[in-house]
Enzyme design. Structure first.
Site, PDB file in Angstrom:
ATOM      1  N   TYR A 440       0.823  -1.219   0.000  1.00  0.00           N
ATOM      2  CA  TYR A 440       0.000   0.000   0.000  1.00  0.00           C
ATOM      3  C   TYR A 440       0.857   1.269   0.000  1.00  0.00           C
ATOM      4  CZ  TYR A 440      -4.677  -1.923   1.079  1.00  0.00           C
ATOM      5  OH  TYR A 440      -5.891  -2.552   1.044  1.00  0.00           O
ATOM      6  N   GLU A 441       0.309   2.312  -0.659  1.00  0.00           N
ATOM      7  CA  GLU A 441       0.890   3.659  -0.650  1.00  0.00           C
ATOM      8  C   GLU A 441       2.365   3.660  -1.074  1.00  0.00           C
ATOM      9  OE1 GLU A 441      -0.837   6.204  -0.512  1.00  0.00           O
ATOM     10  OE2 GLU A 441      -2.715   5.439   0.303  1.00  0.00           O
ATOM     11  N   GLY A 442       2.670   2.848  -2.049  1.00  0.00           N
ATOM     12  CA  GLY A 442       4.047   2.708  -2.509  1.00  0.00           C
ATOM     13  C   GLY A 442       4.724   1.572  -1.777  1.00  0.00           C
ATOM     14  N   GLN A 447       9.456   3.336  -0.878  1.00  0.00           N
ATOM     15  CA  GLN A 447       9.766   4.152   0.304  1.00  0.00           C
ATOM     16  C   GLN A 447      11.282   4.346   0.425  1.00  0.00           C
ATOM     17  OE1 GLN A 447       7.082   5.416   1.882  1.00  0.00           O
ATOM     18  NE2 GLN A 447       5.866   4.175   0.490  1.00  0.00           N
TER      19      GLN A 447
END
Length: 598
Positions: A440-442, A447
């Site tokens: 999720y979210e990258g 990251q």
């Protein structure tokens, strides 16, 4: 499956001593708050989570969600649990009072997110995705849009969804092809298809406010040509009532390895017309910039998903080890067999789960605290320093909490022995549910790229230097603080040495050759995050020792905190030294094979 009990003692310890609510209460918007009132809110919310939400978790995993006609049938009890949450106004707690919010710090919202995810992560996705949509409209929507949508989204009467991903784009959002054509009345007609849309369709509420990324014809290529639109399931009249159904419809629900009860939808826009009606947020071609406004909170929220699942897995495993008897623990009298919690390796496993989970919690809470300071600090210098700390720690928090959650939930399965591999025990669900948090979210690899590509170079390395100096100050405080803290002092000091060596290598080699930095990014991210977690656990230990020495009312809780901090420093933090070589090895091994040779 074991019952879930909110870890109130752990939460209170942090809110009292490590990320203190009383300190945030000195900020103007929170001046009427204190630790006791906040804990009363947390305790009441915890009751809803343990009594109403948690019992639906295993049910949802077994039943999943299914398309029925033009809507989604969710698992038994999900709609009722959501309504109990929304009707009590819980979703409003951390938002601005101007839009019906409770005006509480974001830190309190993150505490609540932990409990939501522990109780039922699949169901928690409905309010948490709504929070992301609220964030985007709050920061970039027009006053008319805020008035039309935010009050009912904040109250939970309506939910929101985030529509970014497309079949051929994935994490490369700049490749999306959903089209938005401007109309004479100022609206846009949206056509295309989106995938992986969490709670993109359901029957919990009367309306769903979709935030959709799309490209206007003639816009620049890549991410610079993306705009953001509000596309409601039902159009909203000027008086706030619902109008006709918009042309956005569900195609299917994905079949997933985890969070099976969360409807992850494929949505089609404009299949039955010249396009669904959309309303531009802010300016054309600024959609990606707007998405990054909410990205810090979203990535922190995903990290908290990992925390919530780790806590639930730990409680589940702990209960099992206290009731399962097998073999004889060292020194046990032959006769009745020992509870497995008495075996040394089980103790090691439980302490690993507990210490990791506590480190995740203090890291997530620290970032949330700094978000509040960045928003409402007394002066620009304070606000800027807090925001820089948030920006630096966000990729660490998201990756560390989700990677470590995979470890913790895996240990939880192993502590059940062969029964952990059997679905009926419930241990496997936490592990399966955790995996998506690393994506999720990258993904966590993204990251790491963000960390070395954007965050380390901030202020020419000055933001990193400030964080290192904070950690060095804690090392100095540990020196001579007592024999109980000698191991923590030794290991944190050594970990900072490893961080200094690797960060210097990346900043030196990565400036001239970005491939070097990117090749080292993932092991460096884990080394850095583990060191920061060790620093925060050391701060916890310093507080705990002071409370013990002064005979404070919560000295019994502090005694446990001191042990977990010692265990983290001496058993988990030393792992950073094994990451120095992978960081400094550089790119050569990674590119020694051609693609055909793999």
């Amino acid at each position: 499956m074991s019952d879930y009990a909110p870890p109130l003692n752990d939460i209170k310890f942090l809110l009292d001593h490590v990320t203190p609510i009383d300190a945030l209460a000195k900020l103007a918007p929170y001046s009427e708050l204190d630790g006791d009132s906040v804990m009363s809110v947390v305790e009441e919310f915890g009751r809803l989570m343990s009594d109403v939400w948690a019992p639906t978790n295993a049910v949802g995993d077994a039943e999943g969600s299914h398309v029925e006609g033009d809507t989604v049938r969710t698992a038994t009890g999900f709609k009722e649990a959501y309504r109990a949450y929304a009707d009590a106004g819980w979703g409003a707690v951390p938002f601005e009072e101007a839009y019906g919010g409770g005006g509480f710090p974001w830190l309190v919202g993150i505490v609540m997110q932990e409990l939501l995810n522990s109780a039922n992560m699949a169901l928690a996705m409905a309010p948490l995705l709504t929070q992301g949509a609220i964030d985007a409209i709050l920061h970039h929507g027009s006053e008319e849009q805020k008035e039309k949508y935010l009050l009912k989204m904040v109250s939970g009467e309506w939910t929101g969804s985030m529509n970014l991903t497309e079949p051929d784009a994935g994490s490369d959002v700049g490749a999306l092809r959903t089209k938005a054509v401007r109309q004479e009345d100022g609206t846009y007609r949206i056509s295309g298809q989106k995938i992986f849309i969490t709670f993109g369709e359901h029957s919990f509420t009367d309306n769903i406010v979709h935030l959709v990324l799309a490209r206007i014809p003639g816009a620049p290529t890549g991410t610079k040509g993306i705009s953001c639109f509000i596309v409601p399931k039902f159009l909203v009249n000027d008086d706030g009532t619902l109008g006709e159904r918009n042309d956005v419809h569900i195609v299917s629900v994905e079949h997933k390895m985890g969070i099976k009860a969360s409807p992850t939808c494929v949505l089609a826009y404009g299949d039955n017309s010249d396009g669904a009606v959309g309303y531009l947020i802010g300016e054309e071609n600024a959609g990606m910039r707007y998405m990054f406004t909410m990205m810090n909170n979203a990535r922190l929220g995903v990290g908290v998903e990992g925390l919530g699942l780790a806590e639930r897995a730990y409680q589940h495993a702990l209960a099992y080890t206290k009731e399962r008897k097998q073999g004889y623990a060292p020194g046990a009298v032959r006769g009745e067999k020992s509870f497995i919690i008495e075996h040394p390796d089980v103790r090691r496993s439980l302490l690993t789960m507990k210490a990791y989970t506590e480190s995740m919690r203090v890291l997530a809470y620290k970032v949330a605290e700094q978000i509040d300071v960045a928003r409402h600090g007394d002066d620009e210098v304070t606000r800027t320093a807090a925001q820089e700390m948030v920006d630096l720690l966000i990729p660490l928090t998201k990756s560390y909490c989700t990677d470590v959650a995979e470890t913790v939930t895996s240990i939880g399965i192993s502590l059940h022995g062969g029964m952990g591999f059997i679905e009926e025990t419930g241990a496997a669900q936490f592990y399966r549910d955790t995996k998506i948090t690393q994506i999720y979210e990258g993904t966590n690899g993204i990251q790491a790229m963000d960390l070395v590509g954007r965050k380390l170079p901030m202020r020419a390395g000055g933001v990193l230097a400030d964080q290192v100096n904070r950690m060095k100050a804690t090392v100095e405080e540990l020196a001579g603080a007592g024999p109980e803290l000698e191991g923590i002092h030794r290991e944190l000091s050594a970990a900072l040495g490893a961080l200094d060596e690797t960060s210097t290598w990346i900043l030196t080699n990565g400036l001239s050759d970005p491939v070097q930095a990117l090749s080292a990014a993932t092991p460096f991210q884990r080394l850095f995050a583990t060191t920061v977690a060790g620093w925060l656990m050391a701060q916890q230990a310093l507080v705990a020792k002071r409370l013990i020495d002064t005979g404070a009312p919560d000295a019994d809780v502090a005694a446990v905190k001191l042990v977990t901090a010692q265990f983290f420093a001496e058993h988990l933090l030393p792992q950073v030294h094994g990451l120095v070589a992978p960081v400094t090895a550089g790119k050569d091994d990674l590119f020694a094979l051609t693609a055909d040779q793999f």
